[in-house]
Design a protein around this motif. Structure first.
Motif, PDB file in Angstrom:
ATOM      1  N   TYR A   3       0.841  -1.189   0.000  1.00 35.68           N
ATOM      2  CA  TYR A   3       0.000   0.000   0.000  1.00 35.68           C
ATOM      3  C   TYR A   3       0.878   1.241   0.000  1.00 35.68           C
ATOM      4  O   TYR A   3       1.933   1.293   0.609  1.00 35.68           O
ATOM      5  N   THR A   7      -2.115   4.696  -3.918  1.00 29.69           N
ATOM      6  CA  THR A   7      -3.169   3.693  -4.069  1.00 29.69           C
ATOM      7  C   THR A   7      -4.376   3.976  -3.175  1.00 29.69           C
ATOM      8  O   THR A   7      -5.078   3.066  -2.773  1.00 29.69           O
ATOM      9  N   LYS A   9      -7.922   4.397  -2.215  1.00 30.13           N
ATOM     10  CA  LYS A   9      -9.097   3.846  -2.889  1.00 30.13           C
ATOM     11  C   LYS A   9     -10.357   4.280  -2.156  1.00 30.13           C
ATOM     12  O   LYS A   9     -10.686   3.759  -1.109  1.00 30.13           O
ATOM     13  N   TYR A  28      -9.284   5.407   2.265  1.00 30.68           N
ATOM     14  CA  TYR A  28      -9.953   4.191   1.804  1.00 30.68           C
ATOM     15  C   TYR A  28     -11.417   4.242   2.226  1.00 30.68           C
ATOM     16  O   TYR A  28     -11.742   4.706   3.313  1.00 30.68           O
ATOM     17  N   THR A  30     -15.163   1.665   1.549  1.00 30.28           N
ATOM     18  CA  THR A  30     -15.793   0.534   0.878  1.00 30.28           C
ATOM     19  C   THR A  30     -17.059   0.119   1.636  1.00 30.28           C
ATOM     20  O   THR A  30     -17.190   0.404   2.833  1.00 30.28           O
ATOM     21  N   ARG A  99     -12.104  -7.415  -0.497  1.00 32.76           N
ATOM     22  CA  ARG A  99     -11.314  -6.237  -0.128  1.00 32.76           C
ATOM     23  C   ARG A  99     -10.649  -6.344   1.243  1.00 32.76           C
ATOM     24  O   ARG A  99     -10.064  -5.377   1.715  1.00 32.76           O
ATOM     25  N   ASN A 101      -7.900  -7.767   2.381  1.00 36.21           N
ATOM     26  CA  ASN A 101      -6.461  -7.490   2.421  1.00 36.21           C
ATOM     27  C   ASN A 101      -6.152  -6.022   2.131  1.00 36.21           C
ATOM     28  O   ASN A 101      -5.256  -5.446   2.747  1.00 36.21           O
ATOM     29  N   GLU A 102      -6.905  -5.406   1.224  1.00 36.74           N
ATOM     30  CA  GLU A 102      -6.721  -3.972   0.952  1.00 36.74           C
ATOM     31  C   GLU A 102      -7.002  -3.135   2.197  1.00 36.74           C
ATOM     32  O   GLU A 102      -6.276  -2.188   2.494  1.00 36.74           O
ATOM     33  N   GLU A 105      -4.159  -3.610   4.679  1.00 33.18           N
ATOM     34  CA  GLU A 105      -2.969  -2.903   4.196  1.00 33.18           C
ATOM     35  C   GLU A 105      -3.106  -1.391   4.388  1.00 33.18           C
ATOM     36  O   GLU A 105      -2.144  -0.720   4.775  1.00 33.18           O
ATOM     37  N   ALA A 106      -4.294  -0.852   4.130  1.00 27.10           N
ATOM     38  CA  ALA A 106      -4.510   0.587   4.315  1.00 27.10           C
ATOM     39  C   ALA A 106      -4.345   0.972   5.784  1.00 27.10           C
ATOM     40  O   ALA A 106      -3.680   1.967   6.102  1.00 27.10           O
TER      41      ALA A 106
END
Length: 159
Positions: A3, A7, A9, A28, A30, A99, A101-102, A105-106
């Protein structure tokens, strides 16, 4: 950790409504499934800023947790669930099929690289499908109890 600043998101376009997150910088966002203390699924928005993460339900902040209060993260090796452990508070249990893992990581990027709140961070990997067995609920907290995975299962992320 892959990350980086480039990136960011914002899948929910929270940046177009910055007042929703106290004008904090959005890294981030989501849609996510949150589990309540009884294990019921609740659809929520998860927003991670440079200061905190937010549990939002239909444009209403249900809870804001500052990054310095995140103690550890547990993720299942057999499901899409993960738990964000919060110091001296009840934890958050989430599920995200595509999502997870994203999100982790964030959070790690912000806690370690941006805010420099830790040099190392605990991520527990457990083989449970349902992570209610490793999280502290509201009821447990009121009773003065806390639940964490076995330390032997911890993987320390050092950055």
């Amino acid at each position: 950790m892959s990350y980086n600043m480039a990136t960011k998101k914002d899948h929910l376009d929270i940046r177009s409504s910055p007042s929703l997150v106290n004008n904090e910088e959005v890294f981030y966002s989501t849609a996510i499934t949150k589990f309540n203390d009884d294990g019921d699924r609740q659809e929520r928005s998860l927003v991670i800023t440079d200061q905190a993460f937010y549990n939002i339900k239909a444009k209403t902040i249900k809870r804001r947790v500052t990054l310095d209060r995140i103690e550890a993260i547990t993720k299942s090796t057999n499901s899409s669930e993960f738990v964000i452990h919060i110091k001296k508070e009840n934890d958050y249990r989430f599920s995200s099929f595509n999502r997870r893992n994203e999100i982790i990581e964030a959070l790690l990027f912000l806690i370690i690289k941006v805010r420099k709140l830790a040099n190392a961070f605990k991520i527990y990997e457990v083989d449970f499908i349902n992570l209610n067995v490793v999280m502290t609920t509201h009821k447990m907290l009121k009773a003065g109890q806390a639940r964490r995975p076995d330390e032997a299962r911890a993987k320390i992320v050092d950055v």
